[in-house]
Design a protein around this motif. Structure first.
Motif, PDB file in Angstrom:
ATOM      1  N   GLY A  77       0.812  -1.209   0.000  1.00  0.00           N
ATOM      2  CA  GLY A  77       0.000   0.000   0.000  1.00  0.00           C
ATOM      3  C   GLY A  77       0.846   1.260   0.000  1.00  0.00           C
ATOM      4  O   GLY A  77       0.390   2.327  -0.389  1.00  0.00           O
ATOM      5  N   VAL A  78       2.088   1.117   0.437  1.00  0.00           N
ATOM      6  CA  VAL A  78       3.005   2.260   0.482  1.00  0.00           C
ATOM      7  C   VAL A  78       4.114   2.058  -0.549  1.00  0.00           C
ATOM      8  O   VAL A  78       4.402   2.927  -1.360  1.00  0.00           O
ATOM      9  N   TRP A  79       4.721   0.883  -0.503  1.00  0.00           N
ATOM     10  CA  TRP A  79       5.756   0.541  -1.468  1.00  0.00           C
ATOM     11  C   TRP A  79       5.206  -0.421  -2.498  1.00  0.00           C
ATOM     12  O   TRP A  79       4.317  -1.213  -2.204  1.00  0.00           O
TER      13      TRP A  79
ATOM     14  N   TYR B  13       8.811   1.408  -6.194  1.00  0.00           N
ATOM     15  CA  TYR B  13       8.209   2.743  -6.190  1.00  0.00           C
ATOM     16  C   TYR B  13       7.679   3.068  -4.807  1.00  0.00           C
ATOM     17  O   TYR B  13       7.154   2.175  -4.112  1.00  0.00           O
ATOM     18  N   ASP B  14       7.815   4.321  -4.436  1.00  0.00           N
ATOM     19  CA  ASP B  14       7.246   4.820  -3.189  1.00  0.00           C
ATOM     20  C   ASP B  14       5.899   5.450  -3.549  1.00  0.00           C
ATOM     21  O   ASP B  14       5.843   6.576  -4.050  1.00  0.00           O
TER      22      ASP B  14
ATOM     23  N   GLU C  72       4.223   6.012 -10.076  1.00  0.00           N
ATOM     24  CA  GLU C  72       5.326   5.075 -10.358  1.00  0.00           C
ATOM     25  C   GLU C  72       6.261   5.590 -11.467  1.00  0.00           C
ATOM     26  O   GLU C  72       6.550   4.882 -12.426  1.00  0.00           O
ATOM     27  N   HIS C  73       6.725   6.805 -11.277  1.00  0.00           N
ATOM     28  CA  HIS C  73       7.627   7.385 -12.287  1.00  0.00           C
ATOM     29  C   HIS C  73       9.094   7.207 -11.916  1.00  0.00           C
ATOM     30  O   HIS C  73       9.957   7.226 -12.777  1.00  0.00           O
ATOM     31  N   PHE C  74       9.394   7.106 -10.607  1.00  0.00           N
ATOM     32  CA  PHE C  74      10.793   7.096 -10.181  1.00  0.00           C
ATOM     33  C   PHE C  74      11.140   5.768  -9.528  1.00  0.00           C
ATOM     34  O   PHE C  74      10.704   5.481  -8.414  1.00  0.00           O
ATOM     35  N   ASN C  75      11.916   4.993 -10.264  1.00  0.00           N
ATOM     36  CA  ASN C  75      12.334   3.695  -9.742  1.00  0.00           C
ATOM     37  C   ASN C  75      13.419   3.913  -8.696  1.00  0.00           C
ATOM     38  O   ASN C  75      14.517   4.365  -9.015  1.00  0.00           O
ATOM     39  N   VAL C  76      13.116   3.581  -7.435  1.00  0.00           N
ATOM     40  CA  VAL C  76      14.073   3.814  -6.353  1.00  0.00           C
ATOM     41  C   VAL C  76      14.648   2.506  -5.822  1.00  0.00           C
ATOM     42  O   VAL C  76      15.087   2.421  -4.675  1.00  0.00           O
ATOM     43  N   ALA C  77      14.653   1.470  -6.660  1.00  0.00           N
ATOM     44  CA  ALA C  77      15.141   0.149  -6.221  1.00  0.00           C
ATOM     45  C   ALA C  77      16.608   0.215  -5.806  1.00  0.00           C
ATOM     46  O   ALA C  77      17.004  -0.337  -4.775  1.00  0.00           O
TER      47      ALA C  77
END
Ligand code: NG6
Ligand code: CA
Length: 520
Positions: free
Chosen positions: A442-444, A473-474, A481-486
């Motif tokens: 729900g968040v990530w 995504y955060d 979901e534009h910025f992949n923060v993996a």
């Protein structure tokens, strides 16, 4: 019958605690839309089309902003809804052909069985898309096709076997084609055309709406479909009357149910707004967005009609109404109906990326409303909830003990369905059209690296597949979901990966994804 097979059996015991709260068991009306995206309904804020009846329902109930169907296409979402099991655990649960054998076999314990065990009158009206009969392609569409919904818990059914864009283009009532003339039997094939029958491919001059991709086989009502058929002229549906027919049968079921003291469970699965979008002339041209927007008006009308029926029969306080959709939005899904050209500012998936078929949120984050007048305090819930939980949640409401092994993925979150302030699920798995899985708390949101095309070129949908890298995504700061923060969050990736694997491996009937893919 199922209780004989599953020895533990389902006992319709009413928990004393709940019985105290409720004078009667409520009716349950589940309105299940087809392909309506999160942003398509005006209650969610990004629609260019007003859907006032849905707005009213939302204002009288809880509107969920983080509700998910189990998959980004119809058959697996419906499978999960009815069985309480994620469809990716089972082979053969992908988008079903119109002549598919019944995917949920009679020995399975379904949500309809559960309601029946609780003493409910059960019915399904509208789009089925879960196969009929014992063997694919072997149905005699002129007789009673068995098994049918009656064999998995529905006392009454009035259904389209698959979808409006798939043959056979006839309604089936309790397993039997409606309006068939014995002198003009109907035949269906998904392998070859019947000699002399026109097709969209060879006879485009006969079409009133051209396909944009696929959908070029048998022509019914001036529209070419997926699959071939011949005969059955007197029974063929008229696309512009489908919503009226489904609505009328739903209302009739509700009215007839009042002859008995027992409550009802009605699964009302609309054809709107799936392709081909050919709404009745009452709606044609009214939305300004072309047939796709007009179909939304038609859907809203259906909602209004059944709500009016409940009111008229004095059932408002004694009926839980749930409204949701089987997958996210798609704009061009195979016919040249101007949906793309006339879209304007309408945001069918809201702020969410992707859409029908996709691993991104637009695939499975869908509109969801629950209303129970007098029992549910109106509000908005941002908590994570999943349709797969309706089974166990309503079983708990009805006091039914589920047979062992049934509804393995369904969790009882009755509290979060009834109270916007109650937290929902910890995790839910999202399932795209390539059978690739992702997970959110729900968040990530975590989408593991997986094979598959990045884009469905036919529908112009980003599918979320990326064989080269994991995606994280955060959703709080980046719901689109534009910025992949993996890369920046390896621990979170690891945590979510572990959780996803735990869920996959916890399946009672788990077959490796690779195996099930091979079988598709
Ligand atoms: C696809 C169809 C699409 C739609 C979908 C099922 C083509 C090219 N596309 O294969 O039009 O019917 O299946 O939609 O045939 S669903 O909502 O029932 O899952
Ligand atoms: Ca659908």
């Amino acid at each position: 019958m199922k209780n004989l097979i599953l020895p533990i059996g389902a006992l319709a015991l009413y928990s004393s605690a709940f019985a105290q709260q409720l004078p009667e068991r409520p009716n349950v009306l589940l309105i299940y839309a087809d392909d309506i995206g999160y942003g398509d309904l005006s209650c969610n804020g990004t629609s260019a089309v007003r859907t006032p009846n849905v707005e009213r329902l939302a204002s009288e109930g809880i509107r969920f902003t983080n509700a998910h169907c189990a998959a980004a296409t119809s058959t697996p979402s419906r499978y999960a809804l009815l069985t309480g099991e994620y469809a990716w655990r089972r082979k053969g649960t992908g988008i079903a052909a119109g002549n598919a054998a019944m995917i949920i076999t009679p020995e399975r314990y379904t949500i309809a069985d559960m309601f029946k065990d609780a003493g409910y009158q059960t019915g399904v009206v509208g789009k089925w898309h879960l196969g009929l009969g014992n063997e694919t392609g072997k149905q005699d569409w002129n007789g009673v096709v068995k098994p049918n919904p009656a064999d998995i818990g529905f006392d009454y059914s009035y259904i389209m076997a698959a979808t409006a864009d798939r043959t056979p283009c006839i309604f089936m009532e309790n397993g039997k084609g409606v309006g068939l003339d014995p002198d003009d039997p109907v035949y269906v094939s998904y392998t070859k055309n019947f000699p002399g029958e026109p097709t969209g491919k060879d006879n485009p001059e006969l079409l009133r709406m051209l396909p944009s991709h696929g959908h070029d086989q048998s022509i019914v009502n001036g529209i070419s479909r997926i699959g071939y058929m011949k005969g059955g002229k007197s029974a063929l549906w008229k696309d512009e009357d489908i919503a009226d027919s489904i609505t009328a049968h739903a209302i009739r079921f509700i009215e007839k149910s009042q002859q008995s003291k027992e409550p009802f469970f009605l699964y009302l699965a609309t054809n709107d707004i799936h392709v081909p979008r050919v709404p009745h002339k009452r709606f044609a041209g009214k939305s300004g967005l072309g047939p796709r927007g007009d179909a939304l008006l038609s859907f809203d009308w259906t909602v209004g009609q059944v709500m009016e029926t409940l009111k008229k029969l004095n059932l408002d306080d004694n009926t839980i109404v749930i409204l949701s959709s089987d997958n996210g939005a798609v704009i061009d899904d195979g016919y040249q109906d101007q949906a793309v050209e006339l879209l304007g500012n309408h945001k069918a998936t809201g702020v969410y990326r992707g859409g029908k078929y996709s691993s991104y949120e637009g695939g499975t984050r869908v509109p969801c409303i629950i209303r129970w007048k007098g029992q549910i305090t109106p509000g908005v819930s941002d908590y994570l909830v999943s349709q797969v939980d309706w089974f166990a949640s309503f079983a708990s409401m009805c006091g039914v003990n589920l047979p062992e092994g049934s509804a393995p993925d369904s969790e009882n979150h009755l509290n979060s369905w009834m109270d916007a302030k109650q937290e929902g699920r910890s995790w839910t798995v999202e399932h795209n059209v390539q059978n690739n899985l992702s997970i959110t708390d729900g968040v990530w949101k975590y989408i593991p690296a997986a094979d598959g095309p990045a884009v469905n070129k036919q529908t112009n949908t980003e599918l979320g597949n990326n064989p080269a890298e994991d995606q994280l995504y955060d959703l709080t700061s980046d719901p689109g979901e534009h910025f992949n923060v993996a890369k920046e969050n390896p621990e979170m990736v690891q945590k979510m990966r572990t959780e996803l694997l735990r869920i996959i491996n916890s399946g009672l009937h788990y077959k490796s994804l690779k195996e099930s893919k091979k079988d598709e």
